[in-house]
Design an enzyme around this catalytic site. Structure first.
Site, PDB file in Angstrom:
ATOM      1  N   ARG A 118       0.802  -1.230   0.000  1.00 16.02           N
ATOM      2  CA  ARG A 118       0.000   0.000   0.000  1.00 16.02           C
ATOM      3  C   ARG A 118       0.837   1.283   0.000  1.00 16.02           C
ATOM      4  NH1 ARG A 118      -2.899  -3.372   3.632  1.00 16.02           N
ATOM      5  NH2 ARG A 118      -4.864  -4.082   2.735  1.00 16.02           N
ATOM      6  N   LYS A 140       2.208  10.758 -11.924  1.00 14.63           N
ATOM      7  CA  LYS A 140       1.350   9.858 -12.706  1.00 14.63           C
ATOM      8  C   LYS A 140       2.096   8.547 -12.905  1.00 14.63           C
ATOM      9  CE  LYS A 140      -1.730  12.641 -15.585  1.00 14.63           C
ATOM     10  NZ  LYS A 140      -2.082  12.966 -16.994  1.00 14.63           N
ATOM     11  N   GLU A 182       7.625  16.492 -26.348  1.00 13.34           N
ATOM     12  CA  GLU A 182       7.065  16.942 -25.074  1.00 13.34           C
ATOM     13  C   GLU A 182       7.601  18.318 -24.694  1.00 13.34           C
ATOM     14  OE1 GLU A 182       4.698  15.639 -23.403  1.00 13.34           O
ATOM     15  OE2 GLU A 182       4.617  13.482 -23.815  1.00 13.34           O
ATOM     16  N   LYS A 224       5.861  22.260 -15.409  1.00 14.25           N
ATOM     17  CA  LYS A 224       5.077  21.119 -14.938  1.00 14.25           C
ATOM     18  C   LYS A 224       4.892  21.166 -13.423  1.00 14.25           C
ATOM     19  CE  LYS A 224       3.958  16.359 -15.560  1.00 14.25           C
ATOM     20  NZ  LYS A 224       4.183  15.107 -16.287  1.00 14.25           N
ATOM     21  N   GLU A 234      -5.418  16.173 -11.773  1.00 15.50           N
ATOM     22  CA  GLU A 234      -5.960  16.470 -13.105  1.00 15.50           C
ATOM     23  C   GLU A 234      -7.470  16.697 -13.095  1.00 15.50           C
ATOM     24  OE1 GLU A 234      -5.820  14.219 -17.268  1.00 15.50           O
ATOM     25  OE2 GLU A 234      -3.825  14.496 -16.420  1.00 15.50           O
ATOM     26  N   ARG A 238      -4.322  20.791 -15.150  1.00 14.07           N
ATOM     27  CA  ARG A 238      -3.308  19.783 -15.490  1.00 14.07           C
ATOM     28  C   ARG A 238      -3.639  19.059 -16.792  1.00 14.07           C
ATOM     29  NH1 ARG A 238      -0.174  15.336 -11.631  1.00 14.07           N
ATOM     30  NH2 ARG A 238       1.046  14.446 -13.335  1.00 14.07           N
ATOM     31  N   ASN A 242      -1.873  17.303 -21.608  1.00 11.51           N
ATOM     32  CA  ASN A 242      -2.167  16.204 -22.527  1.00 11.51           C
ATOM     33  C   ASN A 242      -2.354  16.681 -23.964  1.00 11.51           C
ATOM     34  OD1 ASN A 242      -2.265  13.978 -20.616  1.00 11.51           O
ATOM     35  ND2 ASN A 242      -4.109  14.930 -19.821  1.00 11.51           N
ATOM     36  N   HIS A 245      -2.098  14.229 -26.859  1.00 15.72           N
ATOM     37  CA  HIS A 245      -2.057  12.870 -26.330  1.00 15.72           C
ATOM     38  C   HIS A 245      -3.286  12.042 -26.694  1.00 15.72           C
ATOM     39  CE1 HIS A 245       1.331  14.509 -24.201  1.00 15.72           C
ATOM     40  NE2 HIS A 245       1.543  13.387 -23.549  1.00 15.72           N
ATOM     41  N   HIS A 249      -2.168   8.820 -28.340  1.00 11.24           N
ATOM     42  CA  HIS A 249      -2.399   7.509 -27.736  1.00 11.24           C
ATOM     43  C   HIS A 249      -3.151   6.595 -28.690  1.00 11.24           C
ATOM     44  CE1 HIS A 249      -1.992   9.068 -23.296  1.00 11.24           C
ATOM     45  NE2 HIS A 249      -0.836   8.957 -23.921  1.00 11.24           N
ATOM     46  N   HIS A 262       6.291   7.205 -28.116  1.00 13.31           N
ATOM     47  CA  HIS A 262       5.271   8.084 -27.532  1.00 13.31           C
ATOM     48  C   HIS A 262       5.407   9.520 -28.050  1.00 13.31           C
ATOM     49  CE1 HIS A 262       2.511   9.812 -24.653  1.00 13.31           C
ATOM     50  NE2 HIS A 262       3.455  10.601 -24.188  1.00 13.31           N
TER      51      HIS A 262
END
Length: 355
Positions: A118, A140, A182, A224, A234, A238, A242, A245, A249, A262
């Site tokens: 955990r 993330k 990026e 960032k 997000e 935030r 993306n 993206h 993606h 990517h």
């Protein structure tokens, strides 16, 4: 050394950027609270950089877990493999995980850290430009699913991020270019002056000028860190990180993870988003030309795969994490240096742009 702080109250942490800090014990001492460290890396980075890192960890009991290189291995099978290794090593909750590698290693290690017992501490040591300016910062963590990228994961912050610019000298040209996608993103969504600076200094960056790389990485991390501090999970601003993206993606998933890097897919995604912005009257044609030209300067693709049309994009975009109440939300530039999230895009416009 440049130090940027991600301000999240008690969970705040430093991002240190410099050359030669990978082998310095001072880079890690304040972020390691026990004597046991497990380094997670891949089979490409390990022979290139592990020995340097181990010089910084001489005072600790260190084990190494190695996974295969490539986006196609960012999956539940490798997640289970690393968890199993931690159990075999009798790792405890205070063992520190250290991610040495690019975005795949960092994302997977972070998800393991969030899940094992955990939650256990981890440190990001990103070795690719893309991971240095983006994926290592902000917490993330995730693995991919065949139906969608980064669909299984958690928000879980590292104890620190250690960025050694010298590690970029080991990077293949294609991987460096992918990272620049990026970098360009930050200029488009947040900082017009930075976008203009990139236009002027593209050749120096392509030649790996240490001075210009340090400024680039530091500026991206500053942006960032500021956005993450404002919106960690997000719920708002935030999401602009993306840009490109949602389309990118879809390219990665349709082509098969690892076929397109990517950053390559995001580069095309940013151009598609910019074309949408032109149609909506938010960007001028000359702005679009500047975006395409800057992306091309780093030898990144500017067109989608020839075997993809609107139907292929639509299939994957329905699984995008920004989908709400069945509506796909897109990050679109309002102008160079600013972006917003919108669902107000007609299917007919997307079909016109995507074919």
């Amino acid at each position: 050394m440049s130090t940027i702080t991600v301000k999240l109250g008690e969970r705040s942490y430093p991002i240190n950027v410099d050359s030669g800090i990978l082998s310095s014990s001072q880079s890690f001492a304040s972020s390691i609270s026990s004597n046991k460290v497990v380094v997670v890396t891949n089979d490409v980075v390990k022979p290139l950089l592990l020995d340097k890192l181990l010089l910084a960890l001489l005072d600790y009991e260190v084990d190494v877990v190695c996974i295969p290189d490539g986006e196609q291995h960012k999956n539940l099978q490798q997640f289970d493999y690393v968890i199993t290794k931690l159990l075999e090593l009798k790792s405890s909750r205070d063992t520190t995980l250290l991610a040495l590698g690019g975005g795949v290693v960092g994302d997977l290690t972070g998800f393991v850290a969030a899940s094992y017992q955990r939650g256990m501490p981890f440190i990001q040591v990103p070795t690719t430009l893309l991971s240095q300016v983006d994926s290592s910062v902000g917490g993330k963590t995730a693995v991919n699913h065949p139906l969608g990228k980064n669909m299984i994961g958690a928000f879980y912050q590292p104890k620190s991020v250690v960025i050694d610019i010298e590690s970029l000298s080991t990077l293949p040209a294609r991987e460096f270019a992918a990272g620049m996608a990026e970098v360009i993103k930050y200029g488009i969504i947040y900082d017009y002056q930075f976008f203009s600076w990139l236009e002027k200094h593209a050749d120096l960056l392509n030649n790996l000028s240490e001075e210009h790389l340090k400024y680039t990485i530091t500026r991206c991390c500053e942006i960032k860190a500021q956005i993450v501090a404002e919106d960690e999970t997000e719920k708002g601003i935030r999401a602009i990180l993306n840009l490109g993206h949602t389309f990118g993606h879809a390219i990665e998933a349709e082509q098969g993870y690892g076929k397109w890097l990517h950053g390559e897919a995001v580069a095309v995604g940013m151009i598609i988003a910019s074309k949408v912005a032109v149609h909506k009257g938010w960007l001028s044609e000359s702005d679009l030309i500047r975006v395409e030209a800057l992306i091309a300067k780093f030898k990144l693709p500017i067109s989608p795969p020839a075997n993809m049309d609107y139907s292929h994009f639509a299939k994957h975009m329905q699984h995008d994490k920004k989908v709400k109440s069945g509506s796909i939300r897109f990050v679109i530039p309002n102008r160079l240096g600013e972006a917003s999230v919108t669902s107000d895009i007609d299917v007919s416009l997307l079909k016109e742009i995507l074919g």
